[in-house]
Design an enzyme around this catalytic site. Structure first.
Site, mmCIF file in Angstrom:
data_model
loop_
_atom_site.group_PDB
_atom_site.id
_atom_site.type_symbol
_atom_site.label_atom_id
_atom_site.label_comp_id
_atom_site.label_asym_id
_atom_site.label_seq_id
_atom_site.Cartn_x
_atom_site.Cartn_y
_atom_site.Cartn_z
ATOM 1 N N ASP A 80 2.101 -16.378 5.584
ATOM 2 C CA ASP A 80 1.777 -17.758 5.232
ATOM 3 C C ASP A 80 3.004 -18.503 4.721
ATOM 4 O O ASP A 80 3.089 -19.729 4.821
ATOM 5 C CB ASP A 80 0.644 -17.803 4.211
ATOM 6 C CG ASP A 80 0.911 -16.987 2.960
ATOM 7 O OD1 ASP A 80 1.757 -16.077 3.012
ATOM 8 O OD2 ASP A 80 0.268 -17.239 1.931
ATOM 9 N N LEU B 125 -14.715 -9.339 -10.189
ATOM 10 C CA LEU B 125 -14.964 -9.203 -11.622
ATOM 11 C C LEU B 125 -16.395 -9.666 -11.873
ATOM 12 O O LEU B 125 -16.705 -10.844 -11.773
ATOM 13 C CB LEU B 125 -13.971 -10.047 -12.425
ATOM 14 C CG LEU B 125 -12.490 -9.674 -12.279
ATOM 15 C CD1 LEU B 125 -11.642 -10.471 -13.264
ATOM 16 C CD2 LEU B 125 -12.253 -8.176 -12.471
ATOM 17 N N CYS C 113 2.783 -13.355 -6.831
ATOM 18 C CA CYS C 113 4.222 -13.134 -6.777
ATOM 19 C C CYS C 113 4.853 -13.830 -7.967
ATOM 20 O O CYS C 113 4.173 -14.388 -8.824
ATOM 21 C CB CYS C 113 4.831 -13.706 -5.493
ATOM 22 S SG CYS C 113 4.133 -13.064 -3.960
#
Length: 637
Positions: free
Chosen positions: A100, A265, A2
């Site tokens: 959360d 990844l 965010c």
């Protein structure tokens, strides 16, 4: 995950505050495509853009506590929010959401900054308590999520990225020349400094409290290396069993804390392969998406190794083909708008792989942190060898021998060729162990800064201490450290926190992709740091403990493989695809305008590299990256 912004706003109509918040938040739009929110809370304006992983319907921010006393914005995720929510419920609290952020807000209202001892995750947050008027800005122990702040008339302003903070009308973009000198040595702007003189970063593992015009910083966690005094040394089997238990828990926390599908990844090296193996184990019957970079330059390409691991594990594998044109496009399209200069060229392929991964998932796991935790870099092997040689050969003679050998080798531009590695090694041989890694990899040695800095920046060299943060961390260790332990702490202090994790956040969040790093779970880090050197670097074999654990999970070749390193073909890129941009950006008129860099010195470095006389790509990359940012769209004095 965010982005958020905030600033002191003592009164007046909503319009101006909302306009400023909107302008700042627009600079963070790439971090949060799932919605925005804003509020004014007892003299503070907060705004947030979301990339949701937990309770998308109820997770709107800024979040206000049930009593209304605390408002909070969070960037990141608390991986143990379920456990903490159950503890809250046992006290009679009735949650309104499954997020959360609500858990953190309510716990903060009850316990204040003591909550930082309980939470596990990656985070940066800002909390405002109307009962005391205090604003607290906090970062997780390793600094996975960024947080910038500045004093402004009447209070404080803060943001998840420097670019957003500079959108506040009271925050100046004037450069910090002291920090520029650090950057030219360390490749990044080490916290608490930033590229701008007015702006600071919250240190990893710290919180900043602003109240009644006063600002204080407190550390809630710092890295410590070596067994605690009097601690029993575990046997290898016992240590392996405990390390595996903690690693499995770290991967599980990151996978099971969200209902979103996560990828990995996958470079094909040991670290990311271990993470992929554990992630696939947690997803039986459903292949985990894995992503790797496929370089056209075979010196840098690890795709055969990544494919072998993917086949062995049964993952859904994707290769992102990367050539010079794609790498150059990232520089040309993004670097002038970058949050802050970062002279790590591996950011380029990271951006491309993250951009491709975002088409399929919104979060990935990585192997970041294992090399720092378990002494996996080839540098640590070299450090052990250097320590043995220096007992018999004086440092000046050893450095001279390395330099002469390097001169006899041909100039080439592969993935850390031998001549380049020897030259770097020679730069740091006479230094303290905690400085050698950084000097060996520095774009500029501290002694060379006077030649490349322009008249407007040379004053920064008076009392310049690029390793001040390392010295500060060394003072709080539990006991005397070996040279190798001092070197490890120094790598964590700057390279991991300021370079690797900055690259990870920026590489992913430019495409709203979250990167999660199980090896940087605090419980795992603390246990790994407490182990003796021999369980990490056995002889000249790094990551001994991890290799032992991984043997049943991965192909033998992967377990035994020497680390290659995730790099971009920078030397060739600057001579070819980026040549016009390099010559234009570092031209004398552009440098003279700012006065921060010396045009003649920069021209000499450019000529040497483009002519092939010597490889100066590391220095040129640091200069190019900085100058693109400095001449970018932000207003500069």
């Amino acid at each position: 995950m965010c982005g958020f912004v905030g600033f002191s706003d003592p009164g007046g109509p909503d319009g101006p505050a909302r306009t400023t918040a909107g302008r700042m938040l627009a600079a963070l739009a790439h971090r949060g495509p799932d919605g925005t929110g804003w509020c004014r809370h007892a003299g503070l304006t907060l705004a947030h853009c979301a990339l949701t992983f937990v309770d998308p319907e109820g997770a709107g921010q800024p979040f206000r506590s049930a009593s209304g006393a605390v408002s909070l914005v969070l960037n990141g995720e608390l991986y143990n929010h379920g456990e903490l929510r159950r503890e809250l419920a046992a006290t009679g609290f009735v949650p309104r959401t499954g997020s959360d952020t609500e858990v953190l807000t309510e716990l903060y209202e009850r316990h204040g900054t003591a909550v930082l001892e309980r939470v596990r995750g990656m985070y940066a947050f800002a909390a405002h308590d109307a009962r005391t008027g205090a604003t607290v800005l906090a970062r997780d122990p390793l600094g996975k999520k960024p947080l910038y702040y500045a004093r402004i008339p009447g209070g404080i302003a803060f943001a998840s990225e420097l670019t957003a903070l500079l959108c506040h009308p009271e925050v100046s973009p004037a450069p910090d020349t002291d920090a520029l000198a650090d950057y030219l040595v360390l490749r990044a702007f080490p916290a608490p400094k930033s590229a701008c003189a007015q702006v600071r970063k919250v240190r990893p593992g710290a919180f900043v409290r602003y109240a009644d015009g006063s600002l204080t910083e407190t550390e809630h966690w710092r890295p410590r290396v070596g067994p605690a005094p009097g601690a029993r040394t575990p046997r290898a089997g016992e240590a392996a069993e405990r390390f595996e238990e903690l690693l499995r828990a770290a991967v599980a926390r990151r996978v099971t804390s969200t209902g979103r599908r996560l990828g990995v990844l996958l470079s094909g090296g040991l670290d990311s392969s271990v993470v992929a193996a554990l992630a696939q184990e947690l997803s039986p019957g459903r292949p985990v998406p894995t992503f790797s970079a496929g370089f056209e330059d075979t010196d840098f390409d690890e795709t055969p190794h990544a494919r072998a691991v993917a086949r062995h594990l049964g993952t859904e594998h994707h290769v992102v083909r990367i050539g010079g044109a794609e790498l150059a496009a990232v520089v040309e399209q993004e670097y002038a708008h970058a949050d802050e200069p970062l002279a790590d060229p591996s950011l380029l392929p990271t951006r491309l792989v993250c951009r491709a991964a975002r088409e399929r998932v919104r979060g990935v796991l990585t192997g970041d942190g294992a090399d720092e935790l378990l002494l996996g870099y080839r540098y640590f092997q070299a450090e052990r060898t250097i320590d043995a040689l220096l007992r018999h050969i004086p440092a000046p003679r050893l450095a001279a021998a390395a330099t002469l050998t390097a001169r006899a080798l041909p100039v080439r531009s592969g993935n850390l060729p031998a001549a380049q590695a020897l030259r770097r090694l020679a730069q740091g041989l006479g230094a303290a162990p905690e400085h050698r890694f950084h000097l060996a990899n520095a774009p500029f040695a501290p002694a060379a800064l006077a030649t490349v800095l322009g008249p407007a920046a040379r004053g920064a060299l008076d009392g310049h201490r690029p390793f001040a943060e390392i010295a500060r961390l060394l003072t709080a260790q539990p006991g005397p450290l070996s040279g190798l332990q001092r070197a490890q702490l120094a790598v964590v202090a700057h390279f991991l926190r300021d370079v690797i994790l900055t690259k990870a956040d920026r590489g992913g969040m430019r495409s709203a992709l979250e990167l999660r790093s199980p090896f940087l779970d605090v419980d795992l880090v603390e246990y790994g740091n407490s182990l003796p050197e021999g369980l990490k670097l056995r002889g000249l074999t790094g990551k001994y403990l991890l290799r032992r654990i991984a043997a049943p999970w991965l192909p033998r070749r992967t377990v035994r493989r020497t680390k290659l390193g995730f790099r971009a073909p920078l030397a060739r890129l600057l001579r070819e695809e980026l040549r016009p941009l390099l010559l234009d950006t570092l031209a004398a008129p552009a440098l003279e305008r700012g006065g921060l860099l010396d045009p003649a010195a920069v021209r000499a470095l450019t000529d040497d590299h483009l002519s092939g006389r010597r490889d100066t790509s590391r220095a040129l990359w640091a200069l190019l990256t900085y100058q693109l940012w400095y001449e970018g769209p932000r207003a500069r004095p």
